[in-house]
Design a protein around this motif. Structure first.
Motif, short mmCIF file in Angstrom:
data_model
loop_
_atom_site.label_atom_id
_atom_site.label_comp_id
_atom_site.label_asym_id
_atom_site.label_seq_id
_atom_site.Cartn_x
_atom_site.Cartn_y
_atom_site.Cartn_z
N ASP A 22 5.40 3.82 -0.96
CA ASP A 22 4.85 2.45 -1.01
C ASP A 22 5.51 1.43 -0.13
OD1 ASP A 22 2.95 3.01 -3.13
OD2 ASP A 22 4.46 2.61 -4.73
N GLU A 51 -3.57 4.28 -0.55
CA GLU A 51 -4.04 3.48 -1.80
C GLU A 51 -3.47 2.02 -1.55
OE1 GLU A 51 -3.18 2.87 -6.45
OE2 GLU A 51 -2.41 4.73 -5.52
N ARG A 57 -2.58 -1.46 -3.50
CA ARG A 57 -2.11 -1.89 -4.54
C ARG A 57 -2.29 -3.47 -4.51
NH1 ARG A 57 -0.01 2.37 -6.73
NH2 ARG A 57 1.45 3.92 -5.69
N HIS A 58 -2.08 -4.15 -3.44
CA HIS A 58 -2.03 -5.70 -3.34
C HIS A 58 -2.56 -6.11 -1.82
CE1 HIS A 58 -1.78 -9.61 -5.05
NE2 HIS A 58 -0.87 -9.81 -4.05
N ALA A 111 0.76 -1.09 0.00
CA ALA A 111 0.17 0.13 0.07
C ALA A 111 0.88 1.30 -0.14
CB ALA A 111 -0.88 -0.08 1.21
N ARG A 112 0.30 2.36 -0.40
CA ARG A 112 0.94 3.66 -0.26
C ARG A 112 0.32 4.22 0.87
NH1 ARG A 112 4.03 6.48 -3.28
NH2 ARG A 112 4.00 9.01 -3.10
#
Length: 230
Positions: free
Chosen positions: A24, A90, A92-93, A6-7
């Motif tokens: 990140d 955010e 991301r995965h 994640a960010r």
């Protein structure tokens, strides 16, 4: 085990304060409740972490008008009230996997025997040393030996056949964790091995860790005070 890329930004609030700006990162949430924050370097060592027992809560972040900003706030808090506050901008995965019970580390015969011999003859490390226990458990794995020196201070001992930088890093992480325990701290370290690489010795001594070279044959030859038939 939950792994989230994640960010995010991270703030540690407790006896000290620390801040990681937005970037990140890998967030690791284990079944034992521990949470750690990793970058794409530093090998296995996290940037920041919280060990169990702790609580984990997640909430949305709103603006002044009460509107959802889309960011999420993770709060990881231990019984002392210290918090790891992770602001996730955010994801991301995000993956969660059940790893099950781990069988534990199986060391090779010589290294495990070396640990056993040193435990039996703990005064090899110095006069007045006494053994607390072998394989002293921590949230990140067992410390080979936990001992006390002549003054009664706790000493964590990492035992290797060949001492290299990875072993020093491993002991450093154990010491960081053990020194959070009010019942143990201050805890010093001893890096004990049959051979110690010059780079490992330099790193250990720079971190205040004492290096001890062990002679396996000498340890095997030490007579015990136990009665024998033969």
């Amino acid at each position: 085990m939950r792994l989230v890329i994640a960010r995010c930004s991270v703030d540690y609030v407790g006896r000290l304060s620390a801040h990681l700006p937005l970037a990140d990162r890998l967030l690791m949430i284990k079944a034992d409740g521990s949470v750690s924050v990793h970058a794409d370097d530093r090998a296995y060592k996290p940037l920041n972490w919280m060990t169990p027992p702790c609580t984990f809560t997640e909430s949305e972040i709103t603006d002044m008008d009460g509107e959802d900003t889309g960011d999420r706030l993770w709060i990881v808090e231990n019984p002392k009230g210290e918090q790891l506050r992770i602001t996730v901008s955010e994801i991301r995965h995000d993956i969660e996997v059940e790893l099950g019970e781990d069988p534990g580390l199986v060391k090779d015969g010589v290294e495990s025997h070396l640990q056993e011999l040193l435990a039996e003859h703990i005064t090899t490390l110095g006069e007045g040393y006494s053994l607390v226990r072998r394989e002293y458990p921590t949230a990140i794995g067992p410390v080979d030996l936990l001992a006390r020196d002549a003054d009664g201070a706790a000493v964590a001992v990492e035992v290797k056949r060949r001492g290299n930088i990875d072993g020093v890093e491993q002991l450093t992480r154990y010491l960081e964790l053990l020194n959070r325990d009010d019942l143990l701290k201050p805890v010093t370290g001893v890096f004990a091995a049959q051979q110690i690489k010059p780079q490992a010795r330099t790193l250990a001594e720079d971190r205040g860790i004492r290096c001890v070279v062990l002679d396996y044959d000498d340890l095997r030859g030490i007579e015990t005070n136990e009665l024998r038939l033969f």
